[in-house]
Motif scaffolding. Structure first.
Motif, PDB file in Angstrom:
ATOM      1  N   CYS A   1       0.831  -1.197   0.000  1.00 56.01           N
ATOM      2  CA  CYS A   1       0.000   0.000   0.000  1.00 56.01           C
ATOM      3  C   CYS A   1       0.866   1.247   0.000  1.00 56.01           C
ATOM      4  O   CYS A   1       1.990   1.224   0.492  1.00 56.01           O
ATOM      5  CB  CYS A   1      -0.903   0.022   1.231  1.00 56.01           C
ATOM      6  N   PRO A   2       0.319   2.332  -0.538  1.00 50.51           N
ATOM      7  CA  PRO A   2       0.915   3.628  -0.262  1.00 50.51           C
ATOM      8  C   PRO A   2       0.537   3.955   1.190  1.00 50.51           C
ATOM      9  O   PRO A   2      -0.620   3.785   1.592  1.00 50.51           O
ATOM     10  CB  PRO A   2       0.220   4.570  -1.247  1.00 50.51           C
ATOM     11  N   VAL A   3       1.495   4.371   1.982  1.00 53.11           N
ATOM     12  CA  VAL A   3       1.281   4.581   3.425  1.00 53.11           C
ATOM     13  C   VAL A   3       0.148   5.576   3.676  1.00 53.11           C
ATOM     14  O   VAL A   3       0.076   6.628   3.038  1.00 53.11           O
ATOM     15  CB  VAL A   3       2.597   5.036   4.093  1.00 53.11           C
ATOM     16  N   GLN A   4      -0.750   5.191   4.575  1.00 54.53           N
ATOM     17  CA  GLN A   4      -1.874   5.987   5.087  1.00 54.53           C
ATOM     18  C   GLN A   4      -2.836   6.473   3.999  1.00 54.53           C
ATOM     19  O   GLN A   4      -3.430   7.527   4.130  1.00 54.53           O
ATOM     20  CB  GLN A   4      -1.360   7.159   5.921  1.00 54.53           C
ATOM     21  N   GLN A   5      -3.014   5.665   2.955  1.00 56.75           N
ATOM     22  CA  GLN A   5      -3.945   6.043   1.889  1.00 56.75           C
ATOM     23  C   GLN A   5      -5.278   5.295   1.967  1.00 56.75           C
ATOM     24  O   GLN A   5      -6.186   5.555   1.185  1.00 56.75           O
ATOM     25  CB  GLN A   5      -3.307   5.830   0.523  1.00 56.75           C
ATOM     26  N   GLY A   6      -5.390   4.313   2.882  1.00 57.59           N
ATOM     27  CA  GLY A   6      -6.667   3.660   3.111  1.00 57.59           C
ATOM     28  C   GLY A   6      -6.992   2.483   2.224  1.00 57.59           C
ATOM     29  O   GLY A   6      -8.127   2.002   2.229  1.00 57.59           O
TER      30      GLY A   6
ATOM     31  N   PRO B   1     -10.131  -2.077   0.292  1.00 62.54           N
ATOM     32  CA  PRO B   1     -10.115  -1.052   1.334  1.00 62.54           C
ATOM     33  C   PRO B   1      -9.416  -1.584   2.593  1.00 62.54           C
ATOM     34  O   PRO B   1      -9.629  -2.736   2.991  1.00 62.54           O
ATOM     35  CB  PRO B   1     -11.600  -0.789   1.606  1.00 62.54           C
ATOM     36  N   ALA B   2      -8.575  -0.766   3.196  1.00 65.45           N
ATOM     37  CA  ALA B   2      -7.811  -1.200   4.371  1.00 65.45           C
ATOM     38  C   ALA B   2      -8.704  -1.561   5.547  1.00 65.45           C
ATOM     39  O   ALA B   2      -8.286  -2.299   6.439  1.00 65.45           O
ATOM     40  CB  ALA B   2      -6.804  -0.122   4.779  1.00 65.45           C
TER      41      ALA B   2
ATOM     42  N   CYS C   1      -1.220   1.116   6.379  1.00 60.00           N
ATOM     43  CA  CYS C   1      -2.044   1.410   5.207  1.00 60.00           C
ATOM     44  C   CYS C   1      -3.262   2.280   5.524  1.00 60.00           C
ATOM     45  O   CYS C   1      -3.712   3.041   4.663  1.00 60.00           O
ATOM     46  CB  CYS C   1      -2.533   0.111   4.576  1.00 60.00           C
ATOM     47  N   ARG C   2      -3.820   2.151   6.711  1.00 58.50           N
ATOM     48  CA  ARG C   2      -5.036   2.891   7.065  1.00 58.50           C
ATOM     49  C   ARG C   2      -4.795   4.393   7.071  1.00 58.50           C
ATOM     50  O   ARG C   2      -3.702   4.856   7.395  1.00 58.50           O
ATOM     51  CB  ARG C   2      -5.551   2.471   8.422  1.00 58.50           C
ATOM     52  N   LYS C   3      -5.857   5.122   6.737  1.00 55.43           N
ATOM     53  CA  LYS C   3      -5.771   6.581   6.827  1.00 55.43           C
ATOM     54  C   LYS C   3      -5.648   6.977   8.285  1.00 55.43           C
ATOM     55  O   LYS C   3      -6.199   6.314   9.162  1.00 55.43           O
ATOM     56  CB  LYS C   3      -7.018   7.227   6.210  1.00 55.43           C
TER      57      LYS C   3
END
Length: 153
Positions: free
Chosen positions: A53-58, A110-111, A150-152
């Motif tokens: 994942c792109p970090v913190q993109q959800g 979705p994360a 990964c989560r926002k």
């Protein structure tokens, strides 16, 4: 006597080869921009599945490098993930995998998807692509840390 020597030699050679073979294992890696959870043999191209994942993109990308030789590149592909009683279906995209002469598939999840929460509690999960099912272990998979990355925020 020659037969015993030959048998002993073969057994010794077989045991030496088996100790050199490595099994796939889960590896977590992260940078400032991306995070990866890979099930494969360390320091090799042998990968069964990876999550990134792109970090913190959800969202989490599920990448299956060797999905099937029957899939056509560039097609929308149905990917089903199952863990215990939970199941979820996503649309992935197929691409040519030149190294394996097969087609790879990648799907976005979705994360916060229920299937990922179910995988945190399971000891294995299934990936079903166009009727082909593959089972992967989750023992030692640091999926929780990947999802945290990964989560926002």
């Amino acid at each position: 006597m020659t037969c015993r020597f030959l048998l002993a030699f073969c057994l010794l050679a077989a045991s030496a080869l088996s100790t050199q073979a490595q099994e796939r294992q889960w590896m977590l890696d992260a940078s400032d921009s991306d995070a990866y959870l890979i099930f494969g043999v360390p320091d090799s191209d042998d990968v069964g599945i990876s999550f990134w994942c792109p970090v913190q993109q959800g969202e989490v990308n599920v990448f299956i490098p060797e999905a099937s030789a029957k899939l056509h590149p560039g097609a929308d592909i149905t990917v089903t993930l199952k863990a215990d009683e939970e199941s979820a279906t996503f649309t992935g995209k197929s691409e040519v995998n030149l190294e394996a002469a097969l087609t790879s598939v990648e799907a976005k999840v979705p994360a916060n998807a229920q299937i990922l929460a179910a995988m945190l509690k399971a000891d294995r999960f299934r990936v079903i692509i166009e009727g082909n099912e593959t089972i992967f272990p989750l023992i030692d998979a640091d999926l929780e840390s990947l999802l945290d990355l990964c989560r926002k925020p």
